[in-house]
Motif scaffolding. Structure first.
Motif, short mmCIF file in Angstrom:
data_model
loop_
_atom_site.label_atom_id
_atom_site.label_comp_id
_atom_site.label_asym_id
_atom_site.label_seq_id
_atom_site.Cartn_x
_atom_site.Cartn_y
_atom_site.Cartn_z
N LEU A 80 0.83 -1.20 0.00
CA LEU A 80 0.00 0.00 0.00
C LEU A 80 0.87 1.26 0.00
N HIS A 81 2.13 1.10 0.34
CA HIS A 81 3.08 2.23 0.38
C HIS A 81 4.34 1.84 -0.38
N PRO A 82 4.24 1.60 -1.69
CA PRO A 82 5.41 1.13 -2.45
C PRO A 82 6.55 2.12 -2.52
N SER A 83 6.25 3.39 -2.27
CA SER A 83 7.33 4.39 -2.30
C SER A 83 8.34 4.14 -1.18
N ILE A 84 7.93 3.45 -0.12
CA ILE A 84 8.85 3.17 0.99
C ILE A 84 9.98 2.24 0.54
N VAL A 85 9.61 1.12 -0.10
CA VAL A 85 10.65 0.20 -0.57
C VAL A 85 11.43 0.82 -1.72
N ALA A 86 10.76 1.66 -2.52
CA ALA A 86 11.46 2.33 -3.62
C ALA A 86 12.56 3.24 -3.09
N ALA A 87 12.26 4.01 -2.06
CA ALA A 87 13.26 4.91 -1.47
C ALA A 87 14.39 4.11 -0.84
N GLU A 88 14.05 3.01 -0.18
CA GLU A 88 15.06 2.16 0.46
C GLU A 88 15.98 1.53 -0.59
N THR A 89 15.39 1.11 -1.71
CA THR A 89 16.18 0.51 -2.79
C THR A 89 17.19 1.50 -3.35
N ALA A 90 16.74 2.72 -3.59
CA ALA A 90 17.64 3.75 -4.11
C ALA A 90 18.72 4.11 -3.08
N SER A 91 18.31 4.24 -1.82
CA SER A 91 19.24 4.63 -0.76
C SER A 91 20.37 3.60 -0.60
#
Length: 449
Positions: free
Chosen positions: A221-232
């Motif tokens: 429901l909050h895919p931007s969380i894993v997206a930010a973690e992946t980039a970081s």
């Protein structure tokens, strides 16, 4: 007209009707009665997610099942697709999952699979509903409620993990850095062990459920969380599951969210190249982006649209003998591998495609041009047919006329919440938002909560 079952079982606030003790008990007793054709004492398998209410709901429904003449075995905390797989593998009369999927911790639900591993068809759910209401009218409430669910047999979890490994044989993640967001849900019980044997660098997040943190600022429901973690972390790919792990969304190395439409595109291309895509056909839903349809057409792959809900996608797939289908939300169906959407399985399939192709996730979907799309949710008092409201229908018709050939309008009720969903897709973002707000306002004025 169904009164209890939505597109994904029964769902409500835990402790409130229809997830109060009396109704849950009646659901168990009704299921036991309906399944007597499987023998004098049919056996069901039960699984649950990590919500604090799942334990007592499992105890009460097991009480109803047992009093109704059925036997119950438990896989404990496990994913929804695992229960579907186990029901089919062992020939259980049915599988029951206590979960509200992506909903917040206060909610919970009851999902039922047949012994064949498929979600129940609407007509079967209607028969069970009728039986539940008869049970509520006539059944005597137990003197006291069970507080302990059936004992858990951990062998079932092991069997499911073995199935996942066998479904994508030979997969090695050596050289890949993968971020996994388990949503503090059912995937937390399986993903750590499963991925520990696949090599690569695995970074696990949200794997510490406490009963109330499921889906809380994490998960599909909050895919931007894993997206930010992946980039970081400069990882290669991120994967995020919902509370019961029947769906998955992804992130590429640049921290961009990759949804179910993109996953269907790369899977369809891979399956066509390996001559596994029967009829060169994919079944999506009315919510899938026009860009997916255009990209598939370039590869001479036909796209059919089903009603929203993975059970309806699967029904259309079975009618057309399609080998791939799914939803933008991340329910992806591979019927040659499983009977229902499975987030962990989808993750393994996608990772396998990335490894075999030698390409990054971003490269595999680089030509997918997504039309601007907006979804406006309107909370409603009740789900009356929209056709009854002239203003609403006139506003929808006006949008369809103006967008003809250059956009789409989809207005429907949520199958699990008291919401009307207004989806507009158009080449012009300004026109898209204009029509979405006009239709949403018309619905609010007639049905708004």
């Amino acid at each position: 007209m169904r009164k209890l079952f939505g597109t994904d079982g029964i769902r409500a606030v835990a402790g409130e009707a229809p997830l109060d003790h009396k109704t849950i008990y009646a659901v168990g007793a009704a299921l036991a009665h309906q399944l007597k054709t499987h023998g004098d004492r049919p056996t069901l398998i039960l699984g649950m997610d990590t919500r604090e209410s799942s334990t007592w709901i499992a105890a009460v429904i097991a009480q109803g099942l047992q009093d109704g003449g059925a036997a119950v075995v438990s896989a404990g905390v496990i994913t929804t697709p695992a229960v579907a797989y186990l029901a089919r593998k062992h020939g259980f009369a049915a599988g029951i999952v206590i979960s509200a999927s992506h909903n917040p911790w206060q909610d919970n639900g009851i999902k039922v699979f047949g012994g064949d591993g498929y979600k129940l068809p609407d007509e079967t759910e209607l028969r069970i509903e009728d039986e539940i209401f008869r049970q509520l009218e006539s059944a005597t409430t137990p003197a006291e409620w069970n507080t302990e669910p059936p004992a858990v047999d951990l062998q079932y979890r092991t069997e499911y993990e073995d199935f996942l490994r066998a479904a994508v044989p030979g997969l090695s993640l050596d050289g890949l850095h993968v971020v996994l967001d388990c949503a503090n849900g059912a995937a937390s019980a399986i993903a750590p062990e499963l991925f520990a044997h696949l090599g690569g660098t695995i970074h696990l997040t949200h794997t510490s459920p406490d009963g109330r943190n499921i889906n809380a600022n994490c998960g599909a429901l909050h895919p931007s969380i894993v997206a930010a973690e992946t980039a970081s972390l400069k990882a290669d790919i991120g994967v995020t599951f919902d509370g019961d792990a029947d769906r998955a969304l992804f992130a590429d190395a640049e921290g961009r969210v990759v949804n179910g439409d993109a996953i269907m595109l790369l899977a369809a291309r891979d399956m066509k190249a390996r001559e596994l895509l029967a009829g060169n056909m994919v079944v999506a839903t009315t919510m899938s982006n026009m860009g997916l349809e255009a990209a598939l057409r370039r590869d001479e792959i036909k796209m059919l649209r089903a009603a929203v809900g993975d059970k309806y996608v699967l029904e259309m797939m079975r009618r057309h003998d399609a080998a791939l289908g799914g939803e933008q939300s991340g329910h992806i169906l591979f019927p040659h591998l499983a009977t229902t959407g499975d987030g962990l399985l989808t993750a393994l399939v996608v990772l396998d495609i990335v490894r075999r192709s030698g390409m990054s996730l971003a490269e595999l979907i680089a030509d997918l041009k997504v039309f601007p799309q907006v979804i406006v949710n309107v909370r409603v008092k009740e789900k009356k047919p929209l056709e009854q409201f002239v203003t609403v229908m006139d506003t929808i018709s006006a949008a369809e006329r103006e967008l003809d050939g250059n956009g789409r309008v989809v207005v429907r009720y949520s199958g699990t919440e008291a919401l009307a969903r207004v989806m507009i897709e158009a080449e012009s973002e300004e026109r898209m938002r204009h029509h979405a707000e006009r239709i949403a306002e018309a619905i609010r004025s007639e049905l708004g909560a």
